[in-house]
Scaffold this motif. Structure first.
Motif, mmCIF file in Angstrom:
data_model
loop_
_atom_site.group_PDB
_atom_site.id
_atom_site.type_symbol
_atom_site.label_atom_id
_atom_site.label_comp_id
_atom_site.label_asym_id
_atom_site.label_seq_id
_atom_site.Cartn_x
_atom_site.Cartn_y
_atom_site.Cartn_z
ATOM 1 N N PHE A 265 2.265 0.790 -10.433
ATOM 2 C CA PHE A 265 1.457 1.990 -10.294
ATOM 3 C C PHE A 265 2.357 3.130 -9.844
ATOM 4 N N GLN B 89 1.789 7.514 -9.194
ATOM 5 C CA GLN B 89 0.848 8.630 -9.270
ATOM 6 C C GLN B 89 1.063 9.426 -10.550
ATOM 7 N N TYR C 282 1.220 13.767 -0.321
ATOM 8 C CA TYR C 282 2.101 13.032 0.591
ATOM 9 C C TYR C 282 2.492 13.904 1.788
ATOM 10 N N TYR D 129 -1.412 -1.032 0.357
ATOM 11 C CA TYR D 129 -1.581 -0.663 -1.053
ATOM 12 C C TYR D 129 -0.453 0.309 -1.405
ATOM 13 N N CYS D 130 0.790 -0.128 -1.169
ATOM 14 C CA CYS D 130 1.915 0.822 -1.179
ATOM 15 C C CYS D 130 2.494 1.084 -2.561
ATOM 16 N N GLY D 131 2.061 0.356 -3.623
ATOM 17 C CA GLY D 131 2.648 0.590 -4.946
ATOM 18 C C GLY D 131 4.155 0.373 -4.902
ATOM 19 N N THR E 98 6.064 4.467 -2.453
ATOM 20 C CA THR E 98 6.205 5.925 -2.414
ATOM 21 C C THR E 98 5.942 6.511 -1.026
ATOM 22 N N GLU F 68 1.592 -4.697 -0.994
ATOM 23 C CA GLU F 68 1.136 -4.375 -2.351
ATOM 24 C C GLU F 68 0.950 -5.668 -3.148
ATOM 25 N N ILE F 69 -0.054 -5.678 -4.022
ATOM 26 C CA ILE F 69 -0.423 -6.891 -4.748
ATOM 27 C C ILE F 69 0.462 -7.174 -5.972
ATOM 28 N N ILE F 70 1.032 -6.142 -6.613
ATOM 29 C CA ILE F 70 1.813 -6.340 -7.847
ATOM 30 C C ILE F 70 3.284 -6.644 -7.514
ATOM 31 N N GLY G 286 1.296 -9.201 -1.849
ATOM 32 C CA GLY G 286 0.046 -9.916 -1.573
ATOM 33 C C GLY G 286 -1.091 -8.935 -1.423
ATOM 34 N N LYS G 287 -2.297 -9.498 -1.292
ATOM 35 C CA LYS G 287 -3.452 -8.636 -1.054
ATOM 36 C C LYS G 287 -3.391 -8.127 0.373
ATOM 37 N N ALA G 288 -3.631 -6.850 0.567
ATOM 38 C CA ALA G 288 -3.617 -6.281 1.920
ATOM 39 C C ALA G 288 -4.560 -7.076 2.832
ATOM 40 N N GLU G 289 -5.716 -7.481 2.279
ATOM 41 C CA GLU G 289 -6.720 -8.175 3.096
ATOM 42 C C GLU G 289 -6.331 -9.621 3.405
ATOM 43 N N ASP H 280 -4.211 3.231 0.986
ATOM 44 C CA ASP H 280 -4.394 3.984 -0.265
ATOM 45 C C ASP H 280 -4.915 3.019 -1.330
ATOM 46 N N PRO I 51 -7.239 1.042 -4.361
ATOM 47 C CA PRO I 51 -7.819 1.431 -5.647
ATOM 48 C C PRO I 51 -9.293 1.827 -5.455
#
Ligand code: SAH
Length: 456
Positions: free
Chosen positions: A284, A286, A296, A315-317, A320, A336-338, A362-365, A385, A387
């Motif tokens: 991801f 922006q 930012y 959710y840091c991508g 950035t 971040e998950i990806i 991993g998933k933030a949660e 941040d 989705p």
């Protein structure tokens, strides 16, 4: 009133998806493309008990906020919803949409929202701002290969290679790809029967670096004669990365997991502020780099960090925000998950000589509650941040346990934002500031940056 009736209506409001709203004898009608202030002749297409939908047939008196759209297919295309609304009014609409969500969904007092919301940060130029485009490839009734955009709420392609939100080079690239497919009789994918090869063309353009990425998404393992396509594409000035992405699933998710570099690098670079970012096709990034800097900078202002602070960027991508903040703090941790995005994030901290940023896949949660339980992690400031669906309650509960001094919530969906802010503010936080930033001119979408501080 019944179906197919023709009635006259004045548009007095606009809904969150940009639809016009008007009343006929007290009965509410929703009218796509109706603009606040328009007097319209409309045809009733669907009636429910308390409201109905109508189609715009004729503009009897145009609203003073109505403008001629730049794009000839603005009305049919699902990409822009409010191109016919004057830009200043688009901004007012967006500010008001966020305000309404915070009051109606978040249950915040009107007076508080008026106090905490700064004026929206609009764009200087609400066209040609997107650095990314994903064009679906299909076939028309005559069997010609086409590309364009989906009509609103459908997967019907409206043929169009020139999108006024994107960069000029998109059109040149699409001409080359389609010319190549015609020459070598390569079929477009048909999602109805899950057959054919070429599904999408993803194009990214680095505004600061002028580097171009082309990724061809295919329903198969190889693209026949790809060397011929590469030969043509690599002549374009700025071409840096040509890749194949394999997606053989019958799904409307665009990208598959597997990537193959056909030519050049597997990524392009771009800059926001002083930081250089490497971006791969699956990560991801922006879409509006100019407004992203505005956003930012707001995050930095709201985070108000100190040199000894520990910051978590969830959710840091590609890292950035983490890297943007790293220079001001003791350490930052991104989640971040990806996996590819985290690889990019790690490389990005290396490229920029940053040594105090740590990244986790991993998933933030999952990651944050686990690290809190097992390692008792601490954070002075947490940035989220997520989705559009917002944050998971497990994560919000963990934030409440960690008790950071500040939480900065960056959101691209003000409805889930309002829900999550309510959750935190009913417990231990106070909403202090809301900045709406328009990253998506001519669409109904908008970004928000919100500051919450821990209650005394
Ligand atoms: N802060 C970044 C990315 C924001 S977009 C930037 O400004 O560029 C949201 C990101 O959250 C995406 O990269 C997406 O892959 C990631 N994501 C989605 N669900 C997630 C989850 N449950 N846990 C962690 N990351 C997630």
């Amino acid at each position: 009133m019944k179906k197919n009736d023709i009635v006259e209506v004045t548009i007095t409001d606009m809904g969150a998806d940009g639809e016009g709203i008007g009343k006929v004898n007290g009965f509410t009608l929703f009218i796509k493309d109706g603009i606040i202030g328009d007097v319209l002749e409309v045809k009733i297409i669907k009636l429910k008990k308390h409201y109905g939908y109508a189609r715009m047939m004729k503009i009897l008196t145009p609203s003073k906020y109505r403008v001629e759209p730049l794009c000839p297919i603005a009305r049919r295309c699902g990409g822009c919803q409010i191109q016919e609304l004057k830009y200043e009014e688009q901004l007012a609409f967006k500010q008001n949409k966020v305000r309404n969500h915070l009051i109606r969904i978040g249950k915040f007092e009107e007076e508080l929202i008026t106090r905490v919301m700064d004026p929206i940060a609009g764009m200087e130029q609400p066209f040609y701002y997107r650095n990314k485009a994903q064009f679906p490839i299909g076939t028309d009734k005559e069997g010609n290969i086409i590309t364009g955009f989906y009509a609103g709420r459908t997967h019907d392609i409206i043929p169009n290679k020139k999108c006024y939100l994107g960069v000029d080079v998109n059109e040149t690239i699409l001409d080359l790809v389609i010319g190549f497919m015609e020459q070598y009789k390569i079929q477009a994918y048909d999602e109805k029967v899950n057959k054919g090869l070429v599904r999408h063309v993803l194009i990214r353009y680095g505004f600061a670096t002028k580097e171009i990425m082309v990724c061809i998404i295919i329903n198969g393992k190889t693209l026949p004669h790809s060397e011929e396509l590469v030969k043509a594409l690599k002549e374009l000035p700025g071409m840096t990365s040509i890749t194949l992405n394999i997606n053989e699933k019958n799904t409307n998710v665009i990208m598959g997991h597997q990537l193959e570099v056909l030519w050049g690098q597997g990524y392009i670079s771009d800059k926001i502020g002083d930081i250089t970012y490497q971006i791969s096709p699956l990560s991801f990034y922006q879409v509006n780099p100019v407004q992203t800097k505005v956003m930012y900078d707001k995050v930095v202002e709201y985070a108000d960090v100190k040199k000894e602070d520990v910051v978590w960027d969830l959710y840091c991508g590609i890292g950035t925000i983490s890297l943007y903040l790293a220079q001001y703090v003791k350490e930052v941790h991104g989640v971040e998950i990806i996996p590819q995005a985290i690889e990019d994030a790690k490389k990005n901290s290396h490229i920029n000589g940053i040594e105090n940023a740590y990244f986790y896949v991993g998933k933030a949660e999952d990651v944050v509650p686990k690290k809190y339980k097992e390692e008792g992690i601490h954070a002075d400031v947490i940035i989220v941040d997520p989705p559009r669906k917002g944050c998971d309650e497990t994560l919000l509960d963990t934030i409440l346990s960690i008790k950071p001094r500040r939480v900065v919530y960056v959101s691209c969906d003000s409805a889930t934002l309002a829900r999550d802010l309510q959750y935190l503010c009913e417990r231990d936080y106070e909403l202090k500031k809301v900045q709406v930033v328009d990253n998506f001119g001519n669409t109904v979408h908008v970004e928000c940056v919100c500051l919450m501080t821990k209650s005394k």
